[in-house]
Design a protein around this motif. Structure first.
Motif, PDB file in Angstrom:
ATOM      1  N   HIS A   1      -9.912  -0.031  -0.209  1.00  0.00           N
ATOM      2  CA  HIS A   1      -9.084   0.927   0.536  1.00  0.00           C
ATOM      3  C   HIS A   1      -9.961   1.924   1.283  1.00  0.00           C
ATOM      4  CE1 HIS A   1      -6.107   4.004   1.451  1.00  0.00           C
ATOM      5  NE2 HIS A   1      -5.186   3.078   1.234  1.00  0.00           N
TER       6      HIS A   1
ATOM      7  N   ASP B   1       0.844  -1.206   0.000  1.00  0.00           N
ATOM      8  CA  ASP B   1       0.000   0.000   0.000  1.00  0.00           C
ATOM      9  C   ASP B   1       0.872   1.246   0.000  1.00  0.00           C
ATOM     10  OD1 ASP B   1      -2.343   1.504  -0.025  1.00  0.00           O
ATOM     11  OD2 ASP B   1      -2.487   1.563   2.168  1.00  0.00           O
TER      12      ASP B   1
ATOM     13  N   GLU C   1      -5.532  -0.330   4.615  1.00  0.00           N
ATOM     14  CA  GLU C   1      -5.615   0.794   5.547  1.00  0.00           C
ATOM     15  C   GLU C   1      -6.901   0.703   6.363  1.00  0.00           C
ATOM     16  OE1 GLU C   1      -4.435   4.533   3.699  1.00  0.00           O
ATOM     17  OE2 GLU C   1      -4.942   5.586   5.542  1.00  0.00           O
TER      18      GLU C   1
ATOM     19  N   HIS D   1       1.238   5.191  -1.880  1.00  0.00           N
ATOM     20  CA  HIS D   1       0.332   6.171  -2.490  1.00  0.00           C
ATOM     21  C   HIS D   1       1.039   7.264  -3.275  1.00  0.00           C
ATOM     22  CE1 HIS D   1      -3.062   4.411  -0.485  1.00  0.00           C
ATOM     23  NE2 HIS D   1      -2.513   4.564   0.702  1.00  0.00           N
TER      24      HIS D   1
HETATM   25 ZN    ZN Z   1      -3.326   3.484   2.231  1.00  0.00          ZN
END
Ligand code: ZN
Length: 353
Positions: free
Chosen positions: A185, A9, A239, A11
């Motif tokens: 997510h 994960d 998350e 970003h």
């Molecule tokens: Zn995340």
């Protein structure tokens, strides 16, 4: 950290709508220009809020994680990351126009492929889809899936409908067909209040309540029969936090036993379904800080295959260099960093010796 981890994960940020313009068809370039749309960054937290990203990870314009150099220096090199999955959170799912959402999804996916994946062999990505319209989402999955560097389909946890509803099933069919997990997510299209009892006042309330949204969606996927209908589908909660899972499964399993006559297609106990078909990314880790309680929590998880290493870079909640909780068994840490991601994402194995 000895193993070279796989970050599930990460970003990268769209620095501005202008970078997507070359990836939009002329009609959409004209549309966003004529309508004066200069930003769709509605999913990320307020760009200027100190809570949105660590201060030392902001560039001069204040938008963190928007250049490959910064991401490499701050999130890949420090951990000696061997592979990282880019989850681009840009507000395409929030547009009321399904066609605009589809055009923006195409632009984001092509931008990620050309500007990120082509330039760093460590990077992989999730396919961003217009989840407003499953038919258009499937078209985008089919278009991107031929590029084997796309390893997952990403959805936001809070959209218009519970994710288990049949309108969404074509998305799961397409993901299963291409061997792609569906990653859910944290994030919202803000069609509904951000808590089940109404609108909250503060970012902390919104963020903490994301875990409740994940529970609702997981229950929906189980009870509506998604896991029964799509036996090869894996779902990754990203998350989401992780410590709510054992108590949630105790509760869900108890009431499944009492009420299962209304959902006869849920043949296996929910805990079994989750342990076989659901994975969760690690960061931001919401577990107990002391090793003894952490060990007890891991026992309650009742599986060493559930967790996937992630940095969640560059969010403020990210634990910096201390991504792996202190006191975690080294063998379990290795599974979380390497083995579990490789088992979850079939396409990663194609490039890892
Ligand atoms: Zn995340």
């Amino acid at each position: 950290m000895q193993a070279r981890p796989i970050d599930c994960d990460l970003h990268p940020a769209v620095p501005a709508l202008a970078v997507l313009m070359p990836y939009l068809d002329e009609v959409w370039r004209e549309t966003v220009t004529r309508r004066g749309i200069d930003e769709l960054n509605t999913i990320a937290y307020p760009a200027n809020s100190p809570l949105t990203a660590r201060a030392d990870w902001r560039d001069r314009e204040g938008r963190p994680a928007s250049t490959l150099q910064r991401v490499a220096e701050e999130a890949l090199d420090p951990f000696d990351t061997q592979l990282a999955i880019c989850n681009c959170l840009y507000g395409i799912q929030a547009t009321f126009s399904e066609d605009l959402g589809a055009a923006m999804a195409r632009a984001v996916n092509d931008w990620i492929a050309r500007e990120w994946l082509d330039r760093d062999p460590r990077l992989r990505a999730s396919i961003v889809v217009p989840q407003q319209n499953p038919e258009l989402a499937v078209a985008e999955i089919d278009r991107c899936a031929t590029d084997r560097r796309f390893v997952q389909v990403i959805l936001l946890v809070s959209g218009e409908l519970p994710l288990g509803r049949r309108q969404n099933w074509p998305i799961y069919a397409a993901a299963e067909r291409h061997g792609l997990p569906v990653g859910i997510h944290a994030g919202s299209t803000y069609r509904h209040a951000n808590t089940p009892v109404g609108w909250a006042s503060y970012l902390s309330e919104d963020y903490i309540n994301q875990a409740g949204a994940f529970q609702t969606q997981l229950t929906s996927l189980i009870t509506e029969g998604v896991f029964a209908r799509f036996p090869d589908l894996t779902v990754v909660l990203m998350e989401s936090g992780v410590t709510w899972l054992p108590g949630y499964l105790w509760r869900l399993t108890k009431f499944w036993k009492g009420l299962r006559s209304e959902v006869p297609w849920v043949a296996d106990p929910p805990a079994t379904i989750v342990r076989e078909r659901v994975r969760l990314t690690l960061q931001p880790f919401d577990g107990p800080p002391d090793p003894a309680t952490l060990t007890r929590f891991m026992e309650h998880m009742a599986s060493d295959e559930l967790l996937l290493f992630s940095t969640d870079y560059p969010h403020w909640q990210f634990d910096g260099a201390d991504v792996i909780p202190a006191g975690l068994d080294p063998a379990l840490a290795h599974k979380i960093m390497v083995d579990n991601p490789l088992k979850t994402y079939a396409r990663l194995k194609e490039t890892v010796a």
